[in-house]
Motif scaffolding. Structure first.
Motif, PDB file in Angstrom:
ATOM      1  N   TRP A   1       0.865  -1.184   0.000  1.00 43.38           N
ATOM      2  CA  TRP A   1       0.000   0.000   0.000  1.00 43.38           C
ATOM      3  C   TRP A   1       0.895   1.226   0.000  1.00 43.38           C
ATOM      4  O   TRP A   1       1.802   1.339   0.826  1.00 43.38           O
ATOM      5  CB  TRP A   1      -0.894   0.011   1.232  1.00 43.38           C
ATOM      6  CG  TRP A   1      -1.898  -1.096   1.235  1.00 43.38           C
ATOM      7  CD1 TRP A   1      -1.792  -2.306   1.839  1.00 43.38           C
ATOM      8  CD2 TRP A   1      -3.152  -1.095   0.570  1.00 43.38           C
ATOM      9  NE1 TRP A   1      -2.907  -3.053   1.600  1.00 43.38           N
ATOM     10  CE2 TRP A   1      -3.765  -2.334   0.823  1.00 43.38           C
ATOM     11  CE3 TRP A   1      -3.830  -0.157  -0.223  1.00 43.38           C
ATOM     12  CZ2 TRP A   1      -5.017  -2.667   0.321  1.00 43.38           C
ATOM     13  CZ3 TRP A   1      -5.078  -0.488  -0.720  1.00 43.38           C
ATOM     14  CH2 TRP A   1      -5.662  -1.729  -0.446  1.00 43.38           C
ATOM     15  N   VAL A   2       0.659   2.165  -0.902  1.00 39.17           N
ATOM     16  CA  VAL A   2       1.479   3.377  -0.985  1.00 39.17           C
ATOM     17  C   VAL A   2       1.080   4.335   0.143  1.00 39.17           C
ATOM     18  O   VAL A   2      -0.064   4.798   0.197  1.00 39.17           O
ATOM     19  CB  VAL A   2       1.338   4.072  -2.352  1.00 39.17           C
ATOM     20  CG1 VAL A   2       2.157   5.359  -2.383  1.00 39.17           C
ATOM     21  CG2 VAL A   2       1.774   3.144  -3.471  1.00 39.17           C
TER      22      VAL A   2
ATOM     23  N   VAL B   1       7.093   4.788  -0.701  1.00 36.10           N
ATOM     24  CA  VAL B   1       7.035   4.181   0.626  1.00 36.10           C
ATOM     25  C   VAL B   1       5.820   3.257   0.662  1.00 36.10           C
ATOM     26  O   VAL B   1       4.680   3.713   0.525  1.00 36.10           O
ATOM     27  CB  VAL B   1       6.947   5.255   1.741  1.00 36.10           C
ATOM     28  CG1 VAL B   1       6.903   4.588   3.111  1.00 36.10           C
ATOM     29  CG2 VAL B   1       8.116   6.221   1.637  1.00 36.10           C
ATOM     30  N   LEU B   2       6.092   1.962   0.828  1.00 38.21           N
ATOM     31  CA  LEU B   2       5.043   0.941   0.818  1.00 38.21           C
ATOM     32  C   LEU B   2       4.830   0.370   2.217  1.00 38.21           C
ATOM     33  O   LEU B   2       5.789   0.201   2.978  1.00 38.21           O
ATOM     34  CB  LEU B   2       5.422  -0.202  -0.120  1.00 38.21           C
ATOM     35  CG  LEU B   2       5.662   0.142  -1.584  1.00 38.21           C
ATOM     36  CD1 LEU B   2       6.163  -1.089  -2.327  1.00 38.21           C
ATOM     37  CD2 LEU B   2       4.394   0.667  -2.223  1.00 38.21           C
TER      38      LEU B   2
ATOM     39  N   GLU C   1       0.042 -10.868   9.112  1.00 34.61           N
ATOM     40  CA  GLU C   1      -0.701 -11.453  10.228  1.00 34.61           C
ATOM     41  C   GLU C   1       0.198 -11.609  11.450  1.00 34.61           C
ATOM     42  O   GLU C   1       1.327 -12.080  11.347  1.00 34.61           O
ATOM     43  CB  GLU C   1      -1.261 -12.819   9.831  1.00 34.61           C
ATOM     44  CG  GLU C   1      -2.448 -12.721   8.882  1.00 34.61           C
ATOM     45  CD  GLU C   1      -3.071 -14.080   8.643  1.00 34.61           C
ATOM     46  OE1 GLU C   1      -3.218 -14.841   9.622  1.00 34.61           O
ATOM     47  OE2 GLU C   1      -3.409 -14.358   7.484  1.00 34.61           O
ATOM     48  N   ASN C   2      -0.322 -11.221  12.600  1.00 33.38           N
ATOM     49  CA  ASN C   2       0.358 -11.365  13.894  1.00 33.38           C
ATOM     50  C   ASN C   2       1.741 -10.724  13.936  1.00 33.38           C
ATOM     51  O   ASN C   2       2.606 -11.157  14.681  1.00 33.38           O
ATOM     52  CB  ASN C   2       0.466 -12.847  14.278  1.00 33.38           C
ATOM     53  CG  ASN C   2      -0.895 -13.508  14.353  1.00 33.38           C
ATOM     54  OD1 ASN C   2      -1.863 -12.907  14.815  1.00 33.38           O
ATOM     55  ND2 ASN C   2      -0.982 -14.739  13.885  1.00 33.38           N
ATOM     56  N   GLU C   3       1.984  -9.729  13.107  1.00 29.85           N
ATOM     57  CA  GLU C   3       3.261  -9.022  13.098  1.00 29.85           C
ATOM     58  C   GLU C   3       2.997  -7.541  12.946  1.00 29.85           C
ATOM     59  O   GLU C   3       1.944  -7.149  12.435  1.00 29.85           O
ATOM     60  CB  GLU C   3       4.140  -9.501  11.931  1.00 29.85           C
ATOM     61  CG  GLU C   3       4.665 -10.908  12.098  1.00 29.85           C
ATOM     62  CD  GLU C   3       5.643 -11.264  10.989  1.00 29.85           C
ATOM     63  OE1 GLU C   3       6.401 -10.389  10.571  1.00 29.85           O
ATOM     64  OE2 GLU C   3       5.630 -12.424  10.552  1.00 29.85           O
ATOM     65  N   PRO C   4       3.966  -6.718  13.365  1.00 28.04           N
ATOM     66  CA  PRO C   4       3.785  -5.285  13.129  1.00 28.04           C
ATOM     67  C   PRO C   4       3.827  -4.978  11.640  1.00 28.04           C
ATOM     68  O   PRO C   4       4.260  -5.802  10.836  1.00 28.04           O
ATOM     69  CB  PRO C   4       4.967  -4.642  13.861  1.00 28.04           C
ATOM     70  CG  PRO C   4       5.937  -5.733  14.133  1.00 28.04           C
ATOM     71  CD  PRO C   4       5.193  -7.036  14.073  1.00 28.04           C
ATOM     72  N   VAL C   5       3.360  -3.800  11.297  1.00 26.44           N
ATOM     73  CA  VAL C   5       3.332  -3.391   9.888  1.00 26.44           C
ATOM     74  C   VAL C   5       4.759  -3.368   9.330  1.00 26.44           C
ATOM     75  O   VAL C   5       5.712  -3.045  10.026  1.00 26.44           O
ATOM     76  CB  VAL C   5       2.643  -2.019   9.727  1.00 26.44           C
ATOM     77  CG1 VAL C   5       3.445  -0.913  10.357  1.00 26.44           C
ATOM     78  CG2 VAL C   5       2.371  -1.708   8.276  1.00 26.44           C
TER      79      VAL C   5
ATOM     80  N   ARG D   1      -2.938   5.806  10.384  1.00 23.58           N
ATOM     81  CA  ARG D   1      -2.534   5.638  11.793  1.00 23.58           C
ATOM     82  C   ARG D   1      -1.148   5.026  11.963  1.00 23.58           C
ATOM     83  O   ARG D   1      -0.655   4.923  13.080  1.00 23.58           O
ATOM     84  CB  ARG D   1      -3.551   4.770  12.532  1.00 23.58           C
ATOM     85  CG  ARG D   1      -4.864   5.458  12.816  1.00 23.58           C
ATOM     86  CD  ARG D   1      -5.709   4.642  13.780  1.00 23.58           C
ATOM     87  NE  ARG D   1      -5.953   3.294  13.302  1.00 23.58           N
ATOM     88  CZ  ARG D   1      -7.041   2.902  12.641  1.00 23.58           C
ATOM     89  NH1 ARG D   1      -7.983   3.759  12.379  1.00 23.58           N
ATOM     90  NH2 ARG D   1      -7.188   1.663  12.236  1.00 23.58           N
ATOM     91  N   ILE D   2      -0.491   4.623  10.884  1.00 24.32           N
ATOM     92  CA  ILE D   2       0.784   3.917  10.994  1.00 24.32           C
ATOM     93  C   ILE D   2       1.819   4.710  11.777  1.00 24.32           C
ATOM     94  O   ILE D   2       2.486   4.176  12.642  1.00 24.32           O
ATOM     95  CB  ILE D   2       1.328   3.532   9.601  1.00 24.32           C
ATOM     96  CG1 ILE D   2       0.492   2.392   9.035  1.00 24.32           C
ATOM     97  CG2 ILE D   2       2.795   3.121   9.677  1.00 24.32           C
ATOM     98  CD1 ILE D   2       0.884   1.978   7.633  1.00 24.32           C
TER      99      ILE D   2
END
Length: 167
Positions: A33-34, A45-46, A51-55, A84-85
């Motif tokens: 996701w840009v 920046v992507l 799953e079950n991990e930070p971004v 919100r990242i």
């Protein structure tokens, strides 16, 4: 300079909040996701949500980008996740309504104490004190910012005493 680097910031803006596939030098491909495109270097920046991990954040340098293909538009929920990242952890603990109340209460208290304060920013989330200091959510002394150290120190002290009286 490649075609991607020749685009304008307005062109790059159309890629924000889209799932893309980036073809880069040496036959490398990246998906995500840009979040943004750097207007100086044309770097993309992507973000990827695992799953079950930070971004996961990946930067594809502008000079390496050969082609960018849009795969999917973000729905409202994904747009909210992407926005919100990079939010500070403290502000995630509060709902928008709570932050609004905290801002208005602090603003009212500052005005009661004859300290000039205004709201600034497109959403009005930031308080501006005397035009030289800003206070961002969640409106604690650590969120105060100013190039004038004397004003910064004094307003941080005032905000701290305000918060202590609230508890």
């Amino acid at each position: 300079m490649n075609d991607w680097q020749k685009k304008s910031p307005l062109d790059w803006e159309t890629y924000v909040n889209k799932r893309v596939k980036v073809a880069a030098d040496e036959k490398n491909e990246y998906e995500g996701w840009v979040l943004t495109v750097d207007p100086v270097s044309a770097s993309v920046v992507l973000a990827n949500f695992l799953e079950n991990e930070p971004v996961s954040i990946l930067v594809v340098l502008g000079h390496a980008v050969q082609e960018v293909n849009i795969m999917q538009d973000a729905d409202d929920e994904m747009k909210a996740r992407l926005s919100r990242i990079f939010e500070p952890e403290e502000s995630k603990a509060y709902s928008p309504e709570e932050l609004h109340k905290m801002k208005n209460d602090l603003k009212k208290w500052l005005e009661t104490n004859h300290i000039p304060v205004t709201e600034q920013g497109e959403s009005g989330r930031t308080l501006c004190v005397a035009g030289v200091l800003t206070i961002d959510p969640p409106y604690s002394p650590e969120e105060c910012s100013s190039s004038n150290e004397i004003i910064l120190s004094r307003v941080q002290g005032l905000v701290q005493s305000y918060l202590e009286k609230q508890q």
